[in-house]
Design a protein around this motif. Structure first.
Motif, short mmCIF file in Angstrom:
data_model
loop_
_atom_site.label_atom_id
_atom_site.label_comp_id
_atom_site.label_asym_id
_atom_site.label_seq_id
_atom_site.Cartn_x
_atom_site.Cartn_y
_atom_site.Cartn_z
N VAL A 94 51.29 42.51 33.44
CA VAL A 94 51.44 43.65 34.41
C VAL A 94 52.01 45.00 33.74
N GLN A 95 52.65 44.84 32.68
CA GLN A 95 53.12 45.95 32.18
C GLN A 95 52.08 46.72 31.07
N LEU A 96 50.84 46.13 31.15
CA LEU A 96 49.97 46.78 30.17
C LEU A 96 48.76 47.13 30.93
N ILE A 97 48.62 46.71 32.26
CA ILE A 97 47.27 46.93 33.20
C ILE A 97 47.58 48.04 34.27
N ASN A 98 47.23 49.21 34.41
CA ASN A 98 47.35 50.07 35.49
C ASN A 98 47.22 49.27 36.82
N PRO A 99 48.13 49.03 37.56
CA PRO A 99 48.11 48.50 39.03
C PRO A 99 47.27 49.25 39.88
N GLN A 100 46.94 50.62 39.71
CA GLN A 100 46.14 51.31 40.78
C GLN A 100 44.63 50.89 40.47
N MET A 101 44.29 49.95 39.54
CA MET A 101 42.78 49.33 39.71
C MET A 101 42.67 48.28 40.50
N LEU A 102 43.93 47.90 41.15
CA LEU A 102 43.89 46.96 42.39
C LEU A 102 43.80 47.85 43.71
N ASP A 103 43.66 48.92 43.72
CA ASP A 103 43.68 49.82 44.93
C ASP A 103 42.47 49.70 45.69
N TRP A 104 41.44 49.23 45.19
CA TRP A 104 40.09 49.10 45.84
C TRP A 104 39.72 47.53 45.82
N VAL A 105 40.20 46.94 44.84
CA VAL A 105 39.86 45.39 44.76
C VAL A 105 40.39 44.74 45.81
N ILE A 106 41.75 44.77 46.17
CA ILE A 106 42.45 43.82 47.07
C ILE A 106 41.92 44.18 48.44
N PRO A 107 41.94 45.44 48.76
CA PRO A 107 41.54 45.70 50.30
C PRO A 107 40.16 45.19 50.67
N ARG A 139 38.36 25.99 36.62
CA ARG A 139 38.38 26.74 35.12
C ARG A 139 38.19 28.16 35.25
N PHE A 140 37.66 28.67 36.48
CA PHE A 140 37.34 30.18 36.70
C PHE A 140 38.33 30.52 37.82
N TRP A 141 38.00 30.14 39.19
CA TRP A 141 38.51 30.93 40.38
C TRP A 141 40.10 30.70 40.50
N VAL A 142 40.56 29.47 40.29
CA VAL A 142 41.92 29.22 40.15
C VAL A 142 42.91 30.03 39.15
N PRO A 143 42.43 30.09 38.05
CA PRO A 143 43.06 30.92 37.00
C PRO A 143 43.12 32.44 37.29
N VAL A 144 41.73 32.74 37.99
CA VAL A 144 41.81 34.30 38.52
C VAL A 144 42.68 34.59 39.40
N ILE A 145 42.49 33.81 40.51
CA ILE A 145 43.72 33.91 41.48
C ILE A 145 45.13 34.04 40.82
N GLY A 146 45.38 32.95 40.06
CA GLY A 146 46.59 32.76 39.42
C GLY A 146 47.12 34.19 38.48
N PHE A 147 46.19 34.87 38.01
CA PHE A 147 46.49 36.00 37.40
C PHE A 147 46.74 37.02 38.38
N TYR A 148 45.94 37.23 39.43
CA TYR A 148 46.34 38.18 40.30
C TYR A 148 47.70 37.94 41.03
N LEU A 191 57.66 33.77 37.43
CA LEU A 191 59.14 33.88 37.55
C LEU A 191 59.62 33.57 35.94
N ALA A 192 58.98 32.59 35.15
CA ALA A 192 59.60 32.39 34.00
C ALA A 192 59.12 33.49 33.05
N VAL A 193 58.23 34.41 33.23
CA VAL A 193 57.78 35.28 32.45
C VAL A 193 58.98 36.64 32.69
N PHE A 194 58.97 36.81 34.02
CA PHE A 194 59.84 37.70 34.30
C PHE A 194 61.17 37.57 33.94
#
Length: 250
Positions: A94-107, A139-148, A191-194
């Motif tokens: 989260v500290q390495l990625i520009n969160p603005q990249m989500l501005d069009w993906v999430i909507p 192996r794909f969809w669950v980790p991707v949603i988890g990453f988000y 939570l553990a990472v934070f």
């Protein structure tokens, strides 16, 4: 960080309402993260503290569902750890990625979810044939949603539930039940990472987790009694509200 009793009370209520809504449809972060920011919590600390209170909400819901035998550990184990790994990576990034990249993906994703249930009103009423293999989903969809979820969070429960309906053919009720436990995994990992990064505001988090747990318990009772008839309209409404929030704040 010192806050007045009035603000802490407001955060408790916000967590309670978020816990109820999140259990039924996801999107509780739509309420808690803005509430934390309005209380003067820094953005990264708000994300971290939100995970602290959220984990108790989904843990409460999951425990109830396990007691009712609607969840079975052997069936959920691989998915749980896939979600855990994805979320840990997201929280670390989260500290390495520009969160603005989500501005069009999430909507876009929220719009697709709302349209899916509006244009296919019977989706999730009955179990259907899976569109992808269980291993691909794990192996794909669950980790991707988890990453988000580890990186940002709001709407994760909706994403898990809708993907299970659309891709694995689950009923909306079964998908929502499974989404709670996967959301527990993503919240625990983030939570553990934070916590390791020292970003948690414990005084606020402890107050909110009580409200979150109570709201989640009430939401679980509503899920068990109302089924998909209650989940569907709330899920669509939550997606629309999150869309409004993104465009309003954008």
């Amino acid at each position: 960080m010192e806050l007045s009793l009035e603000i802490l009370s407001w955060l408790f209520v916000a967590a309670l309402v978020a816990g109820f809504i999140d259990t039924l449809a996801g999107g509780g972060g739509l309420i808690t993260i803005p509430a934390l920011l309005l209380a003067g919590v820094a953005p990264l600390e708000a994300l971290a503290t939100n995970k602290l209170q959220s984990v108790f909400g989904v843990a409460t819901a999951s425990a109830t569902l396990f007691r009712r035998r609607l969840l079975v550990w052997q069936e959920m184990r691989a998915l749980f750890f896939a979600a855990l790994a994805g979320s840990a990576l997201g929280a670390a990034s989260v500290q390495l990625i520009n969160p603005q990249m989500l501005d069009w993906v999430i909507p876009l994703v929220l719009l697709l979810i709302a349209a899916y249930y509006l244009l296919a009103p019977k989706a999730g009423d009955l179990e259907t044939r899976p569109r992808i293999r269980a291993l691909t989903y794990q192996r794909f969809w669950v980790p991707v949603i988890g990453f988000y979820d580890g990186m940002f969070g709001p709407g994760t429960g909706s994403f898990f539930a809708t993907s299970a309906v659309a891709l694995r053919g689950y009923t909306l009720l079964d998908a929502t039940v499974r989404a709670k436990f996967l959301n527990l995994a993503t919240n625990l990992a983030a939570l553990a990472v934070f916590a390791l990064g020292g970003e948690l505001v414990w005084s606020i988090g402890l107050v909110m987790l009580v409200g979150q747990a109570l709201g989640a318990w009430l939401g679980t009772q509503a899920v068990l009694k109302g089924g998909s008839r209650l989940i569907r309209p709330l899920l669509v409404t939550t997606c629309v509200l999150m869309l409004i929030r993104y465009f309003w704040t954008g």
